[in-house]
Write a protein that holds these residues in place. Structure first.
Motif, PDB file in Angstrom:
ATOM      1  N   UNK A 171     -15.300 -34.596  32.093  1.00 33.88           N
ATOM      2  CA  UNK A 171     -15.118 -35.107  33.455  1.00 33.88           C
ATOM      3  C   UNK A 171     -13.678 -35.533  33.715  1.00 33.88           C
ATOM      4  N   UNK A 172     -12.973 -35.905  32.652  1.00 35.26           N
ATOM      5  CA  UNK A 172     -11.591 -36.365  32.802  1.00 35.26           C
ATOM      6  C   UNK A 172     -10.589 -35.215  32.864  1.00 35.26           C
ATOM      7  N   UNK A 173     -11.076 -33.994  32.639  1.00 41.26           N
ATOM      8  CA  UNK A 173     -10.194 -32.829  32.704  1.00 41.26           C
ATOM      9  C   UNK A 173     -10.030 -32.394  34.164  1.00 41.26           C
ATOM     10  N   UNK A 174      -8.834 -31.995  34.525  1.00 44.61           N
ATOM     11  CA  UNK A 174      -8.583 -31.578  35.910  1.00 44.61           C
ATOM     12  C   UNK A 174      -9.001 -30.134  36.159  1.00 44.61           C
ATOM     13  N   UNK A 175      -9.040 -29.326  35.095  1.00 49.85           N
ATOM     14  CA  UNK A 175      -9.462 -27.934  35.244  1.00 49.85           C
ATOM     15  C   UNK A 175      -9.986 -27.426  33.904  1.00 49.85           C
ATOM     16  N   UNK A 176     -10.670 -26.300  33.968  1.00 48.57           N
ATOM     17  CA  UNK A 176     -11.247 -25.697  32.763  1.00 48.57           C
ATOM     18  C   UNK A 176     -10.836 -24.226  32.720  1.00 48.57           C
ATOM     19  N   UNK A 177      -9.578 -23.951  32.358  1.00 49.04           N
ATOM     20  CA  UNK A 177      -9.123 -22.562  32.357  1.00 49.04           C
ATOM     21  C   UNK A 177      -9.924 -21.705  31.380  1.00 49.04           C
ATOM     22  N   UNK A 178     -10.263 -20.507  31.815  1.00 44.06           N
ATOM     23  CA  UNK A 178     -11.044 -19.587  30.994  1.00 44.06           C
ATOM     24  C   UNK A 178     -10.124 -18.776  30.096  1.00 44.06           C
ATOM     25  N   UNK A 179     -10.525 -18.612  28.838  1.00 43.69           N
ATOM     26  CA  UNK A 179      -9.794 -17.753  27.912  1.00 43.69           C
ATOM     27  C   UNK A 179     -10.762 -16.785  27.246  1.00 43.69           C
ATOM     28  N   UNK A 180     -10.357 -15.532  27.181  1.00 52.67           N
ATOM     29  CA  UNK A 180     -11.157 -14.553  26.448  1.00 52.67           C
ATOM     30  C   UNK A 180     -10.992 -14.798  24.954  1.00 52.67           C
TER      31      UNK A 180
END
Length: 228
Positions: free
Chosen positions: A124-133
């Protein structure tokens, strides 16, 4: 199979905003070593640190970076969502009427849910969840096979062989003396690193073949004859 999760992931990708997917699959049998496998830690940059830092000290944690595995998180990973999948291992009652409520580890489930909740709070404290292959384990199509050892494998990729979570009574592995906890390293000269190479080795054999199994039990490497 994964037909339901595939349809759901495809629908969500077109109609609903989703940041990530958490999969909880077979968490009812936490063993005495309190072993838990968390897959998908490589699908977003912060996952590895968040999982490690929130793991209880008495849990035996195994992490798998891949977003692909034999459960529902795969469908979401293939739609480019970061995923985490929690799993306590296979067992000999899987898909049988004997998989009953008296065999569940209720305290273990409570502890696992508290662990996952801590990870969710941290997320919840993360501003984003970038996707990585993540790295694809193999580009080869796994050939069809007609024989099996009669075991329930641990699907985590340890890289040192096929870890056996359970051995089915009366099947080839049981008759050859293999036991839960053994690590199968070779079938004849065919080297096994994980479940995928295991299936490739099986594909070279027919029912009735007798092979030499090289396996590790504790700190000892042993061999045994096995007939499919």
């Amino acid at each position: 199979g994964l037909m339901g999760s595939k349809a759901l992931a495809e629908y969500i990708s077109k109609n609903i905003k989703l940041d990530l997917m958490i999969n909880m699959d077979m968490l009812g049998r936490l063993n005495d070593e309190r072993s838990i496998i968390v897959s998908g830690v490589g699908t977003s940059p912060r996952f590895t640190d968040l999982v490690k830092s929130n793991t209880p000290t008495d849990f035996k944690l195994t992490m798998d970076s891949s977003g692909v595995g034999p459960t529902d998180h795969t469908s979401f990973y293939l739609q480019n969502y970061p995923v985490l999948s929690f799993f306590t291992g296979s067992h000999s009652d899987y898909h049988k009427p004997t998989d009953d409520a008296d065999k569940l580890n209720y305290k273990g489930m409570e502890d696992i849910h508290a662990y996952i909740y801590k990870i969710l709070e941290a997320l919840e404290n993360e501003t984003s969840y970038p996707f990585e292959k993540t790295k694809v384990k193999s580009t080869k199509k796994i050939p069809k096979y007609k024989v099996t050892l009669g075991v329930m494998p641990d699907y985590a990729d340890y890289g040192d062989g096929l870890h056996l979570d359970a051995v089915t009574e009366g099947r080839p592995a049981d008759l050859a003396g293999l036991m839960e906890g053994d690590i199968v390293m070779k079938i004849n000269d065919c080297e096994i690193k994980e479940v995928y190479s295991y299936m490739g080795c099986l594909a070279t054999h027919q029912k009735g073949d007798t092979v030499i199994i090289t396996y590790k039990r504790g700190n000892q490497v042993k061999t045994t004859n096995l007939t499919f």
